[in-house]
Write a protein that holds these residues in place. Sequence first.
Motif, PDB file in Angstrom:
ATOM      1  N   ARG A   1       0.900  -1.306  -0.004  1.00  0.00           N
ATOM      2  CA  ARG A   1       0.053  -0.292  -0.163  1.00  0.00           C
ATOM      3  C   ARG A   1       1.005   1.328   0.043  1.00  0.00           C
ATOM      4  NH1 ARG A   1      -2.534   3.377   3.695  1.00  0.00           N
ATOM      5  NH2 ARG A   1      -1.494   2.557   5.587  1.00  0.00           N
ATOM      6  N   TRP A   2       1.797   1.435   0.980  1.00  0.00           N
ATOM      7  CA  TRP A   2       2.646   2.713   0.992  1.00  0.00           C
ATOM      8  C   TRP A   2       3.434   2.566  -0.234  1.00  0.00           C
ATOM      9  CZ3 TRP A   2       1.228   6.497   3.625  1.00  0.00           C
ATOM     10  CH2 TRP A   2       0.391   5.858   4.966  1.00  0.00           C
ATOM     11  N   TYR A   3       4.169   1.505  -0.750  1.00  0.00           N
ATOM     12  CA  TYR A   3       5.127   1.749  -1.942  1.00  0.00           C
ATOM     13  C   TYR A   3       4.249   2.099  -3.058  1.00  0.00           C
ATOM     14  CZ  TYR A   3       8.711  -1.139   0.386  1.00  0.00           C
ATOM     15  OH  TYR A   3       9.660  -1.607   1.074  1.00  0.00           O
ATOM     16  N   ARG A   4       3.036   1.795  -3.436  1.00  0.00           N
ATOM     17  CA  ARG A   4       2.232   2.032  -4.274  1.00  0.00           C
ATOM     18  C   ARG A   4       1.855   3.516  -4.089  1.00  0.00           C
ATOM     19  NH1 ARG A   4      -0.435  -1.317  -7.798  1.00  0.00           N
ATOM     20  NH2 ARG A   4       0.301  -3.155  -6.813  1.00  0.00           N
ATOM     21  N   GLU A   5       1.505   4.067  -2.961  1.00  0.00           N
ATOM     22  CA  GLU A   5       1.120   5.462  -2.795  1.00  0.00           C
ATOM     23  C   GLU A   5       2.200   6.344  -3.363  1.00  0.00           C
ATOM     24  OE1 GLU A   5      -1.022   8.064   0.672  1.00  0.00           O
ATOM     25  OE2 GLU A   5      -1.365   5.954   0.599  1.00  0.00           O
TER      26      GLU A   5
ATOM     27  N   ALA B   1       2.635   8.810  -6.698  1.00  0.00           N
ATOM     28  CA  ALA B   1       2.987  10.197  -6.462  1.00  0.00           C
ATOM     29  C   ALA B   1       4.229  10.634  -6.986  1.00  0.00           C
ATOM     30  CB  ALA B   1       2.826  10.466  -5.010  1.00  0.00           C
ATOM     31  N   GLY B   2       4.791   9.625  -7.878  1.00  0.00           N
ATOM     32  CA  GLY B   2       6.150   9.967  -8.549  1.00  0.00           C
ATOM     33  C   GLY B   2       7.252   9.561  -7.779  1.00  0.00           C
ATOM     34  N   SER B   3       7.359   8.694  -6.709  1.00  0.00           N
ATOM     35  CA  SER B   3       8.694   8.473  -6.244  1.00  0.00           C
ATOM     36  C   SER B   3       9.152   7.445  -6.804  1.00  0.00           C
ATOM     37  CB  SER B   3       8.293   8.071  -4.692  1.00  0.00           C
ATOM     38  OG  SER B   3       9.538   7.369  -4.084  1.00  0.00           O
TER      39      SER B   3
ATOM     40  N   THR C   1      10.144   0.173 -14.982  1.00  0.00           N
ATOM     41  CA  THR C   1      10.489   0.937 -16.146  1.00  0.00           C
ATOM     42  C   THR C   1      10.092   2.575 -15.903  1.00  0.00           C
ATOM     43  OG1 THR C   1       9.636  -0.853 -17.731  1.00  0.00           O
ATOM     44  CG2 THR C   1       9.603   1.601 -18.381  1.00  0.00           C
ATOM     45  N   ARG C   2       8.795   2.649 -14.868  1.00  0.00           N
ATOM     46  CA  ARG C   2       8.823   4.037 -14.435  1.00  0.00           C
ATOM     47  C   ARG C   2       9.723   4.668 -13.698  1.00  0.00           C
ATOM     48  NH1 ARG C   2       3.243   5.690 -11.713  1.00  0.00           N
ATOM     49  NH2 ARG C   2       2.344   5.080 -13.455  1.00  0.00           N
TER      50      ARG C   2
END
Length: 676
Positions: free
Chosen positions: A582-586, A590-592, A617-618
């Motif tokens: 959940r926290w990694y995805r959030e 947000a661009g992290s 990739t992102r």
Amino acid sequence: MVFMGDRATLLETGRFVQRHAGNAADEIIEAVPAVDATVDTAARTGSLPDSGPDAETESDAETEGRHRRAAERGDTDAMSALGALLLRRGDLDAAEPFLRGATAEGDRAAANNLGVLLHQRGYPDEAAGWWRVAAVAGSAPAAHALGRHHRERGDEPAAEYWLRQAAEQGHALGAYALADLLEHRSDVGAERWLRAAAEQGHREAAYRLALALERRATETLRGPHAYGPAAAAGRVGHAYDTAGRLRAADPARTGEDLPPAVLPPRTGDAAAAGPLGEAEQWFRQAAARGHRRAALHLGALLEQRGELKEAGRWYLSSAKEGEAKAACALGFLLRDAGDEESAAVWWLRAAQDGDGNAANALGALHAARGEQQTAERWYRAAMDAGDVNGAYNLGLLCAAQDRLPQAEQWYRRAAYAGHREAANALAVLLLQAGDAGGAEPWFSKAAEAGSVDAAFNLGILHAGRDDDRSALAWYERAAAAGHTEAALQVGIAALRDGDERTAERHLRCAAGGGSPEAAFRLATLLDARRPEPGPVVLGAPVDQKTECEEWYERAAQQGHRRAQVRVGMLAAGRGDLAEADRWYREAAEAGSRNGAFNLGLLLAREGSEREAALWWTRAARAGHGRAALRLALLAARRGELSEGRKWCARAVELGPAEVAERAARLSEALHQELTA
């Protein structure tokens, strides 16, 4: 001439009070009942032939007729009482012969009342002569009148002498007038006589005694350099943040003479509550007697203590008596309770009575509704009422509409009038226009006047010039006043200097004030002190969250991306993969790039390699070297050798060193495979 005891004593009324008192209305209101009571009991028992046990039930006409018949027979008491009745009615011509007749017979009350009559006719010196005669004979009201006469003429020693004579005889108006004279001279004895008058029911004395008690107690509690309530109403300022944007400061509102912020607990025992508790009791007494300013003040005390229902009752009482500030304060109470329409009604009433604070409130109300022209009209009305906030709010309104030249004009007008937040806003405007030299003096002026935002902005200004010492001094000043971002900057400087104790103290202040960056840095500081966690044992109970993790979470919940990644890492370390996801995805969304990379690792371990590749990739495109290396390895396993070499090149470019070295070796291996 031998004067008899005090019988029919007419207290000051009409023009005499209006000319001698600053609070004439109060004294007139209190004097009339006293006159009625005096006249009804003017004669000595048995002195009038028609008096008897049923006299109290007589009509005014019957009483006057009885006194007139006795007066015609030469009864001194009747002449004095009849003269007082006629004087009270305003029939000076009819009253004068009776008062002169009684005075000639030695009636001191008649002498006093004859003085009142002559003063109303415009013969103050002759009036003073008769007051002197009555005062020498022991008439307290006459001594009071004589003292006021001398004060009006600037003879303060004589005024004090006669007013003291009246006060020492228990005359409430005399005690109040003496207190007023002594207070004018800053004599500490004023409070004693204010108390004496207040204890006899003088409402203005009760109000002023309450103010004196409150002032003394507040100075003791807060010190001689404590600030009173803020001067502005509504939105009080803007600050210049580190990104160069305008951000609004917290709103505040006050009135010009509302009580200070330091209040005692509610108690029924004035002694137990101290001077502030006693002050409240005197405010209550004055307010209960119809003193509208006391009711306003009492309402403000109760509002600050959170007793809003009772505060509203006193505001309403005061507002109905015409106190514009009470109507304005009642409007704010109603607005805070969610009744904006009723609030607008009271603000309108107060604004029409010339209250600038209420006009500003109406302006803000219409501005929030998008009714800019109406808002501007009310802000101008506030300015016309002498409220400098009107000009400041006009500046805010114009700035919000990108009418910057007009905004600068209004800010300047308010700033020149001493509005510190307008000076700060003007400086921000100049700084954004590239005029740092013009901005600095206004920042300085605002900061010296107590603007916390301006002190912070000066810190930013000096930091931009690499003058770290001056910047830190201004940051420390703003931080000491509770500025969150300034506390963060002081904490960062302390960390840089290795002073962890100072850093922690300021970071806690900033984090507690809502700064996510401060919460993250505080968590990092505490995290570094933690012992290394042991390996996760399956089935073992999960440990309680540490303080540093709680601060990480607070920052993460406020959108701090690095904190979100760290919370995800801590959750993963505890084996809570769902929380980590959940926290990694959030953070990733947000661009992290670190969040995206860690989310990819988590997904790959769970077998979702395709989705992991999307996040890597992102991350790689955002500059994450490890993500690029992971993509190269993934491509190599799939046999996509050219794609693998492309990501290897990206990893070499991005680093860090060990990643670049591994990527270079992999690229060479892929090259050999391609050329084999």
